[in-house]
Enzyme design. Structure first.
Site, mmCIF file in Angstrom:
data_model
loop_
_atom_site.group_PDB
_atom_site.id
_atom_site.type_symbol
_atom_site.label_atom_id
_atom_site.label_comp_id
_atom_site.label_asym_id
_atom_site.label_seq_id
_atom_site.Cartn_x
_atom_site.Cartn_y
_atom_site.Cartn_z
ATOM 1 N N ASP A 103 88.719 61.740 37.873
ATOM 2 C CA ASP A 103 87.633 62.199 38.732
ATOM 3 C C ASP A 103 87.429 63.713 38.636
ATOM 4 O O ASP A 103 86.310 64.203 38.770
ATOM 5 C CB ASP A 103 87.913 61.809 40.185
ATOM 6 C CG ASP A 103 87.626 60.332 40.451
ATOM 7 O OD1 ASP A 103 87.144 59.654 39.534
ATOM 8 O OD2 ASP A 103 87.883 59.876 41.579
ATOM 9 N N GLY A 104 88.508 64.467 38.402
ATOM 10 C CA GLY A 104 88.370 65.912 38.260
ATOM 11 C C GLY A 104 87.508 66.286 37.073
ATOM 12 O O GLY A 104 86.686 67.215 37.150
#
Length: 299
Positions: A71-72
């Site tokens: 997700d980063g």
């Protein structure tokens, strides 16, 4: 033809990313698509047999960006590419993510469906904010998840005066404040006891972090709200305060600094496999219990 030019962006710090990235690039190339590999991804993985491109070139040329990582990685790609209106697809390289929702073992099927036009489109709101000292804008950025104002040291609290659309709401003493989108409601805001917001909601949440008063509770606001937060005091034992726009940080704030946050002018367009369900992701990621008879058709 759907998506004639496809860009690949990867979390190049991950060991072993080169092999699945090459397989994905080969699949796209064999399907007649032009493949662009983001420059840092190509440099760090060695996948340089395809055209390399900086982010701004990807924004101008590509019709789709596939992000392989966590997700980063998706947060960074979203901030940079959302202004261009390019849809993104998240391939999870590691643990299940909330927005990198396609498992690595399902890449071939998912991408084949995408290229055939079988997918679901979702829009996620984003935030834009700025830090103002006097008449000077010190810093400005966008965020997909959240904007976080917090103390920079170990002890003490910060004091923040909060206005919404020019109307005074409250003065809060806490370790910090989180302004979150529905996407970010399952991130830091969730850890601070904020509510989970469905991605389709046009809303933002204001969540205090360890507030001095237990009566200071999270509040959900319309996405048309403009939040103006003034840092009114920093405890003497504090080393300062900082503000974070997703992973972008400005430290050493001073008393009197203002953080102004509102909905961004653009949205993130996410593509999902047909049958994608937000609640399915919540069940898997948060380990929610479910009845044996439950099916996605009930969602």
């Amino acid at each position: 033809m759907h998506f004639p030019i496809v860009a690949l962006i990867g979390r190049y710090q991950d060991t072993g990313l080169d092999a699945p990235l090459r397989e994905l690039a080969a699949l796209l190339s064999e399907a007649g698509r032009t493949v662009l590999v983001e420059s840092r991804t190509a440099q760090n993985t060695g996948v340089n047999e395809y055209d390399c491109a900086e982010i701004d070139e990807i924004g101008k040329r590509a019709h789709l960006a596939i992000v392989m990582g966590g997700d980063g990685t998706m947060l960074g790609a979203a901030r940079e590419l959302a202004p261009y209106g390019i849809p993104l697809v998240g391939i999870n390289h590691g643990r299940l993510g909330f927005i990198t929702d396609v498992p690595l073992q399902e890449v071939t099927r998912a991408v084949t469906d995408l290229l055939a036009g079988r997918f679901e489109t979702e829009e996620r709101i984003m935030l834009q904010g700025r830090v103002v000292r006097g008449d000077e804008v010190l810093f400005s950025a966008t965020a997909l998840n959240d904007v976080v104002l917090n103390r920079a040291g170990r002890g003490g609290m910060i004091e923040v005066r909060v206005e919404v659309n020019g109307v005074y709401m409250s003065t809060q003493r806490a370790d910090g404040l989180i302004i979150s989108t529905p996407t970010g409601s399952t991130a830091y805001a969730l850890a601070a006891n904020g509510p989970i917001l469905h991605p389709a909601l046009k809303a933002v949440t204001l969540v205090p972090i360890a507030p001095q008063s237990l009566s200071n509770r999270p509040i959900v606001l319309p996405d048309t709200s403009v939040l103006d937060m003034t840092l009114t005091a920093i405890s003497r034992v504090e080393t300062g305060a900082s503000v974070h726009f997703d992973m972008q940080t400005l430290s050493e704030l001073q008393a009197g600094d203002r953080i102004v946050v509102q909905r961004a002018d653009h949205v993130l367009r996410l593509l999902h496999p047909v049958g994608y369900r937000f609640f399915s992701t919540l069940r898997r990621k948060l380990h929610w219990s479910q009845m044996p008879q439950a099916t996605d058709s009930l969602e």
